[in-house]
Scaffold this active site. Structure first.
Site, PDB file in Angstrom:
ATOM      1  N   GLY A  36       0.854  -1.190   0.000  1.00  0.00           N
ATOM      2  CA  GLY A  36       0.000   0.000   0.000  1.00  0.00           C
ATOM      3  C   GLY A  36       0.887   1.236   0.000  1.00  0.00           C
ATOM      4  CG  LEU A  37      -0.749   4.825  -1.787  1.00  0.00           C
ATOM      5  CD1 LEU A  37      -1.854   5.892  -1.751  1.00  0.00           C
ATOM      6  CD2 LEU A  37       0.227   5.111  -2.927  1.00  0.00           C
ATOM      7  N   GLY A  39       2.314   5.542   4.428  1.00  0.00           N
ATOM      8  CA  GLY A  39       1.339   6.114   5.359  1.00  0.00           C
ATOM      9  C   GLY A  39      -0.018   5.436   5.336  1.00  0.00           C
ATOM     10  CB  SER A  40      -1.519   2.786   3.215  1.00  0.00           C
ATOM     11  OG  SER A  40      -0.503   1.812   3.281  1.00  0.00           O
ATOM     12  N   GLY A  41      -0.700   2.536   6.428  1.00  0.00           N
ATOM     13  CA  GLY A  41      -0.910   1.804   7.685  1.00  0.00           C
ATOM     14  C   GLY A  41      -0.321   0.397   7.685  1.00  0.00           C
ATOM     15  CE  LYS A  42       3.667  -0.071   3.100  1.00  0.00           C
ATOM     16  NZ  LYS A  42       3.234   1.320   2.964  1.00  0.00           N
ATOM     17  CB  SER A  43       4.651   0.059   9.431  1.00  0.00           C
ATOM     18  OG  SER A  43       5.577  -0.198  10.390  1.00  0.00           O
ATOM     19  CB  SER A 110       5.847  -4.191  -2.677  1.00  0.00           C
ATOM     20  OG  SER A 110       4.844  -4.342  -1.701  1.00  0.00           O
TER      21      SER A 110
HETATM   22  P1  ADP Z   1       3.109   2.655   6.216  1.00  0.00           P
HETATM   23  O1  ADP Z   1       3.839   1.543   6.930  1.00  0.00           O
HETATM   24  O2  ADP Z   1       2.054   2.137   5.286  1.00  0.00           O
HETATM   25  O3  ADP Z   1       4.009   3.654   5.577  1.00  0.00           O
HETATM   26  P2  ADP Z   1       2.550   3.594   8.852  1.00  0.00           P
HETATM   27  O4  ADP Z   1       1.921   2.406   9.537  1.00  0.00           O
HETATM   28  O5  ADP Z   1       3.998   3.873   9.105  1.00  0.00           O
HETATM   29  O6  ADP Z   1       2.271   3.450   7.300  1.00  0.00           O
HETATM   30  O7  ADP Z   1       1.754   4.907   9.187  1.00  0.00           O
HETATM   31  C1  ADP Z   1       0.339   4.961   9.195  1.00  0.00           C
HETATM   32  C2  ADP Z   1      -0.088   6.104  10.115  1.00  0.00           C
HETATM   33  O8  ADP Z   1      -1.511   6.238  10.067  1.00  0.00           O
HETATM   34  C3  ADP Z   1       0.278   5.835  11.569  1.00  0.00           C
HETATM   35  O9  ADP Z   1       0.702   7.040  12.142  1.00  0.00           O
HETATM   36  C4  ADP Z   1      -1.051   5.362  12.178  1.00  0.00           C
HETATM   37  O10 ADP Z   1      -1.123   5.608  13.545  1.00  0.00           O
HETATM   38  C5  ADP Z   1      -2.053   6.164  11.371  1.00  0.00           C
HETATM   39  N1  ADP Z   1      -3.395   5.569  11.275  1.00  0.00           N
HETATM   40  C6  ADP Z   1      -4.550   6.212  11.554  1.00  0.00           C
HETATM   41  N2  ADP Z   1      -5.611   5.407  11.362  1.00  0.00           N
HETATM   42  C7  ADP Z   1      -5.131   4.225  10.937  1.00  0.00           C
HETATM   43  C8  ADP Z   1      -5.754   2.983  10.578  1.00  0.00           C
HETATM   44  N3  ADP Z   1      -7.077   2.823  10.619  1.00  0.00           N
HETATM   45  N4  ADP Z   1      -4.957   1.979  10.163  1.00  0.00           N
HETATM   46  C9  ADP Z   1      -3.618   2.137  10.123  1.00  0.00           C
HETATM   47  N5  ADP Z   1      -2.977   3.280  10.467  1.00  0.00           N
HETATM   48  C10 ADP Z   1      -3.724   4.329  10.872  1.00  0.00           C
END
Ligand code: ADP
Length: 203
Positions: A36-37, A39-43, A110
């Site tokens: 996913g993009l 900031g999408s929430g993967k980590s 990815s």
């Molecule tokens: P990625 O790994 O995709 O780059 P991160 O997990 O590092 O993304 O960051 C996602 C951010 O969005 C985090 O700061 C997280 O707390 C926030 N967030 C808010 N709502 C959600 C949600 N429903 N699911 C996942 N992350 C969320």
């Protein structure tokens, strides 16, 4: 790539097999491939899934973007060729950890379908579980947890996925999670439910 069979290098079967290792751990090894993009929430979701699996006594390992780029892939840039190599190496490491009997979680943008499919093809049937963390660009950009979108919009980061480089959304991911109106906890629960239903958490 080199043809290793020409160099007399072949895969060795060991005395202890993958299925024997998995049996000891009471789980079916696999890789949960989060895509996913930025900031999408993967980590965030992968961490929560790992915590829950660990609590249930499951053996896991999380491979995360920056950590891998700081070590194993520290020699790679963000050029097209190096992005391909980045994912290929992560795929190979995941495959070894799956062979070790673990449930592997990976959290990498990815963005290219071909790269993800190449990893899928490395694994045996059912071992690659693609999880599309589907969060609209405007939401990722609003969250901007690392300030990267801000930098990318200012032109300070070249070829940033979603801004100046494409993201190819999976069409047939095993799991499709839309986080805009879903909590981290609910998202993690849906992954655990999938693993439970498909029999990954027993052996
Ligand atoms: P990625 O790994 O995709 O780059 P991160 O997990 O590092 O993304 O960051 C996602 C951010 O969005 C985090 O700061 C997280 O707390 C926030 N967030 C808010 N709502 C959600 C949600 N429903 N699911 C996942 N992350 C969320």
């Amino acid at each position: 790539m080199l043809d290793r069979e020409d160099e007399n290098i072949v895969w060795h079967e060991h005395h202890v097999s993958k299925s024997e290792r998995a049996k000891l751990k009471q789980q079916r090894p696999c890789v949960l491939w989060f895509t996913g993009l930025s900031g999408s929430g993967k980590s965030t979701i992968a961490n929560e899934v790992e915590r829950r699996l660990h609590q249930r006594g499951k053996h896991t390992y999380l491979l995360d973007g920056d950590n891998v780029r700081l070590g194993l892939n520290s020699d790679l840039s963000f050029s097209d060729a190096d992005r391909v190599e980045n994912i290929r190496r992560i795929g190979e490491v995941s495959k070894l950890f799956v062979d070790a009997g673990l449930i592997v979680l990976t959290a990498f943008i990815s963005p290219f379908k071909e790269d993800r499919n190449r990893v899928r093809e490395m694994m045996q049937e059912g071992e690659f579980i693609e999880i599309f963390i589907d969060t609209p660009l405007r939401v990722c950009e609003r969250r901007d947890p690392k300030g990267l979108y801000k930098k990318a919009r200012k032109g300070e980061i070249a070829e940033f996925t979603g801004v100046s480089s494409p993201y190819e959304a999976p069409q047939e991911a095993e799991l499709h999670i839309q986080t805009e109106n879903m909590s981290v906890s609910t998202a993690a629960k849906s992954v655990l439910e999938y693993l439970e239903k498909k029999g990954y958490l027993r052996c």
